[in-house]
Motif scaffolding. Sequence first.
Motif, short mmCIF file in Angstrom:
data_model
loop_
_atom_site.label_atom_id
_atom_site.label_comp_id
_atom_site.label_asym_id
_atom_site.label_seq_id
_atom_site.Cartn_x
_atom_site.Cartn_y
_atom_site.Cartn_z
N LEU A 47 46.07 45.41 38.42
CA LEU A 47 44.90 45.57 39.28
C LEU A 47 43.75 44.63 38.90
CD1 LEU A 47 44.84 49.45 39.68
CD2 LEU A 47 45.63 47.74 41.31
N GLY A 48 43.97 43.80 37.92
CA GLY A 48 42.94 42.84 37.54
C GLY A 48 41.71 43.48 36.92
N LYS A 49 41.88 44.63 36.28
CA LYS A 49 40.77 45.34 35.64
C LYS A 49 40.93 45.30 34.12
CE LYS A 49 39.11 46.54 39.66
NZ LYS A 49 37.96 45.81 40.25
N GLU A 50 39.86 45.60 33.42
CA GLU A 50 39.88 45.50 31.95
C GLU A 50 40.70 46.62 31.31
OE1 GLU A 50 35.47 43.45 31.25
OE2 GLU A 50 35.81 45.56 30.71
N ALA A 51 40.66 47.81 31.90
CA ALA A 51 41.29 48.96 31.26
C ALA A 51 41.72 49.97 32.31
CB ALA A 51 40.33 49.62 30.26
N ALA A 52 42.56 50.92 31.88
CA ALA A 52 43.03 51.96 32.78
C ALA A 52 43.26 53.24 31.99
CB ALA A 52 44.32 51.54 33.50
#
Length: 348
Positions: A47-52
Motif C-alpha cells: 500500500l506504499g505506507k510506512e507501517a501496518a
Amino acid sequence: MIELRSDTFTLPSPDMLQAMGRARLGDDVYGEDPTVNELEEKAAGMLGKEAACLMPSGTMANLASIMTHAPRGSKILVGTESDIYIYEAGGASVCGGVMYEPIANQADGSLALDDLRAGFPDDLEDPQFALPSLVCLENTQNRCGGVVLSMDYQREVRAFADERGIAVHMDGARIFNAAAALGRPAAELVRYADSVQFCLSKGLSAPIGSMVAGSTEFIRGVRRVRKMLGGGMRQAGFIAAAGIVALDHVDRLAEDHDNALRLAKGLAGLDGVETDPAAVQTNIVMFRVTAPGFSWQTFADAAGRRGLAIAELGHGRLRAVTHSGVTAADIDAAVAIVGRVLSEGAEA
C-alpha cells in the motif's frame, strides 16, 4: 447452496490452511509474532505506507483509525451510504466521542466537494460547533454497487483536506478489487489517503482479519486503541499466515469481476429483473425484482429455498457478491434459479 450474500462467506484454500498450520508464532501484543510482523510489513509495502497493523475486523480497523485521527468532540465527514456510517454500530460516537456528519453519496460513490465544504461552520472560531477532523472515503463503495473512486476525485479530496487541515481515511475493505478493476497497484489508489484499512476476509478469502496502514506514528496510535478496544491478540500468527497467502493471490480477484459481469448480463436477460450490466465495475451486482407478486423478501426467501442466498440493502435493492469458490457454472445456475423463481412464483 450458492452463496452470493457476501464475499466474507469463503473457505480458506488448501495452501492457506497449510500455511496456517505451520505458522511461526509469538506474542503479537509485544510485537513478537514473526508471522504477524511479516504480514504487516508486506501489507504496508503493497500500500506504499510506512507501517501496518493486523486487526481482528474491518469494523475495529475503521474505529481505531478514526479514534487515532479524530479528537473527542470533533466530527468526521462520512457518506450516507458508507459502511462506517451504517454498519459499524456508531462506534466512533460510543467509544471515541466523535460525531458523524453524514454527506450524501453520489452515484459514483463520491462525496461532492461542495457538500464536504458545507460540513464546516462558517465561523471556525464559534465554540458552538463541532469541527471536522477527518474525511472518510470508501473504495470500492459497497452500497453504490462496488464502484471505484476515480484518482482525479481522490486528488481533489486530498487538496480539500490539506486546505482545511484535516486527514483522509480510506475504508478500503475491497481496495484490491478497486486495484484489479483499474489495473493499477493498490498503493496508487491510496496515495492520497493518510490511512487505509482493508479486509483480508472479503474477496481476499482469509478466514479472519483486516489491516490498517499509514505512517509509523499513526500506526503506533492505532495499536494503542486496538489494545483499548480488546483487539490485542497473542499468538495471532496463524491468522497472519492466511493473510500472507491472500496477499500473494490478489490477481485472482479479476475472476470474481468477470463472474459478476456474467451474473449481471444473465439477470438483465430475465423479464421481471431490473439491473444494469454497464454499472458493474467489480464483484458486486445490484438489482431489483420488478415482477408482479414479489417483494424483495418473498423473492429472497424463494431463491433461498432453491439454493441461492442473496442480500437486501434497503429500498428493495438486492445485492449479489461474487468471490472465491463461486465459478462461472455457479453463476449460470444462479441465473437459472432466479428464472425459475420468477416463473413459478414466490410460494412454489
